[in-house]
Design an enzyme around this catalytic site. Structure first.
Site, PDB file in Angstrom:
ATOM      1  N   ASP A   8      -0.979   5.307 -15.304  1.00 33.09           N
ATOM      2  CA  ASP A   8      -1.897   6.345 -15.209  1.00 33.09           C
ATOM      3  C   ASP A   8      -1.307   7.604 -16.194  1.00 33.09           C
ATOM      4  OD1 ASP A   8      -4.099   8.099 -14.597  1.00 33.09           O
ATOM      5  OD2 ASP A   8      -3.611   8.125 -12.440  1.00 33.09           O
ATOM      6  N   GLU A  10      -1.733  11.408 -15.918  1.00 33.96           N
ATOM      7  CA  GLU A  10      -1.493  12.911 -15.607  1.00 33.96           C
ATOM      8  C   GLU A  10       0.246  13.059 -15.227  1.00 33.96           C
ATOM      9  OE1 GLU A  10      -5.731  12.247 -14.456  1.00 33.96           O
ATOM     10  OE2 GLU A  10      -3.935  11.094 -14.191  1.00 33.96           O
ATOM     11  N   HIS A  61      -6.003   4.838 -16.182  1.00 35.22           N
ATOM     12  CA  HIS A  61      -6.471   6.396 -16.160  1.00 35.22           C
ATOM     13  C   HIS A  61      -7.912   6.351 -16.675  1.00 35.22           C
ATOM     14  CE1 HIS A  61      -6.456  10.539 -16.972  1.00 35.22           C
ATOM     15  NE2 HIS A  61      -7.247  10.284 -18.009  1.00 35.22           N
ATOM     16  N   HIS A 105       0.382  10.789 -10.319  1.00 35.26           N
ATOM     17  CA  HIS A 105       0.265  12.038  -9.692  1.00 35.26           C
ATOM     18  C   HIS A 105      -0.147  12.053  -8.216  1.00 35.26           C
ATOM     19  CE1 HIS A 105      -4.045  11.322  -9.489  1.00 35.26           C
ATOM     20  NE2 HIS A 105      -3.872  10.634 -10.553  1.00 35.26           N
ATOM     21  N   HIS A 117      -5.023  15.021  -7.693  1.00 33.10           N
ATOM     22  CA  HIS A 117      -6.398  14.647  -7.360  1.00 33.10           C
ATOM     23  C   HIS A 117      -6.299  13.130  -6.911  1.00 33.10           C
ATOM     24  CE1 HIS A 117      -6.239  12.635 -11.431  1.00 33.10           C
ATOM     25  NE2 HIS A 117      -7.088  11.863 -11.067  1.00 33.10           N
ATOM     26  N   GLU A 135      -4.262   7.986  -4.598  1.00 27.80           N
ATOM     27  CA  GLU A 135      -4.048   6.821  -5.333  1.00 27.80           C
ATOM     28  C   GLU A 135      -2.780   6.341  -5.256  1.00 27.80           C
ATOM     29  OE1 GLU A 135      -4.803   8.159  -9.509  1.00 27.80           O
ATOM     30  OE2 GLU A 135      -6.441   9.394  -8.631  1.00 27.80           O
TER      31      GLU A 135
END
Length: 275
Positions: A8, A10, A61, A105, A117, A135
């Site tokens: 990902d 972030e 991502h 994240h 998020h 996630e």
């Protein structure tokens, strides 16, 4: 060995703002390079521990088209593009020996945490049998369903703690300390990569000591959605019903794999706007 790295953006060192993670945004191209370099560090660590390992990297991502293919370690294979059945864990199967989360994240509602998020801004929360998961939790549970432990995570300190709560014994690489949703104290990128390389090698060497995250079915799944219109559309799916409160839909999944697919579908439905 077969290893999957799910990457990902972030949680990459130095990245703190949404514009840095969205195509066309300020510094997005730099972010892609930073992301690719951290993935390469993890690949190098895996192959230092097991030189003959098969390494797949899932670009996980946003559009799933962020990693720079020509800059990726040539010893790895890249899983790119969407939609795809296993989303962020595309490439996972029952032969996978271990999974690494790079650049992850924290879940929606966690904080202070950098860019926290769950899948998209359209999803406010996901609960499996009443337990909130982001996630990290969804992907770790899907990996466990296929018999693969999540042996490492890199991201901010909150993301690292989130995995440890679910998978004690996993290795963590906190590349930044969260100060808020868009602020952090970050390691220099070179330092972050050196730590990733070193700790990834250690994590792979002890992969058989890390427990699987097992969430046996059937599972009651609740998804809080930002848009009431999305709730209206979601209830057209057989088995999905509206829960009290107006923003929550619920369904029963026979296992984690089915729950994962339906949560992905709900996220896609959130992109539909009223005519």
């Amino acid at each position: 060995m077969k290893i999957l790295i799910s990457a990902d953006l972030e949680g990459v060192s130095g990245i703190v703002h949404p514009s840095e993670t969205n195509p066309g945004g300020y510094d997005y191209e730099r972010s892609r390079a930073l992301m690719t370099a951290e993935v390469n560090a993890a690949v190098a660590g895996v192959l230092e521990a097991v030189p003959g390992a098969e390494v797949l990297v899932a670009d996980a991502h946003g559009p799933f088209r962020n990693l720079l293919p020509e800059e990726l370690d040539r010893r790895a294979r890249l899983v790119r593009g969407k939609p795809r059945p296993l989303g962020m864990l595309a490439g996972l199967d029952d032969d996978t020996d271990a999974v690494l989360f790079v650049g992850y994240h924290a879940r929606s509602g966690a904080g202070p945490a950098v860019l926290a998020h769950t899948i998209s801004d359209a999803v406010l929360d996901v609960r499996l049998d009443g337990r909130p998961v982001g996630e990290i939790g969804l992907n770790a549970a899907l990996a466990g369903f296929h018999g693969a432990p999540v042996v490492l995570i890199s991201g901010d300190d909150v993301a690292c703690a989130e995995l440890l709560e679910l998978v004690p014994g996993a290795a963590t690489v906190a590349v930044k300390q969260a100060l808020g949703q868009a602020a952090a104290i970050a390691l220099h990128p070179d330092e972050a990569r050196e730590r990733l390389h070193r700790i990834a090698a250690k994590a792979i060497r002890r992969h058989d000591q890390v427990p699987l995250l097992i969430m046996p079915g059937p599972l009651k799944v609740e998804v809080d959605l930002y848009g009431p219109y999305t709730v209206d559309v979601a209830t057209l799916i057989p088995g999905v019903s509206r829960a009290p409160g107006g923003r929550t839909v619920t369904f029963t999944a026979e296992d984690v794999a089915q729950a994962y697919r339906l949560v992905q579908l709900l996220t896609q439905l959130a992109q539909i706007k009223p005519n």
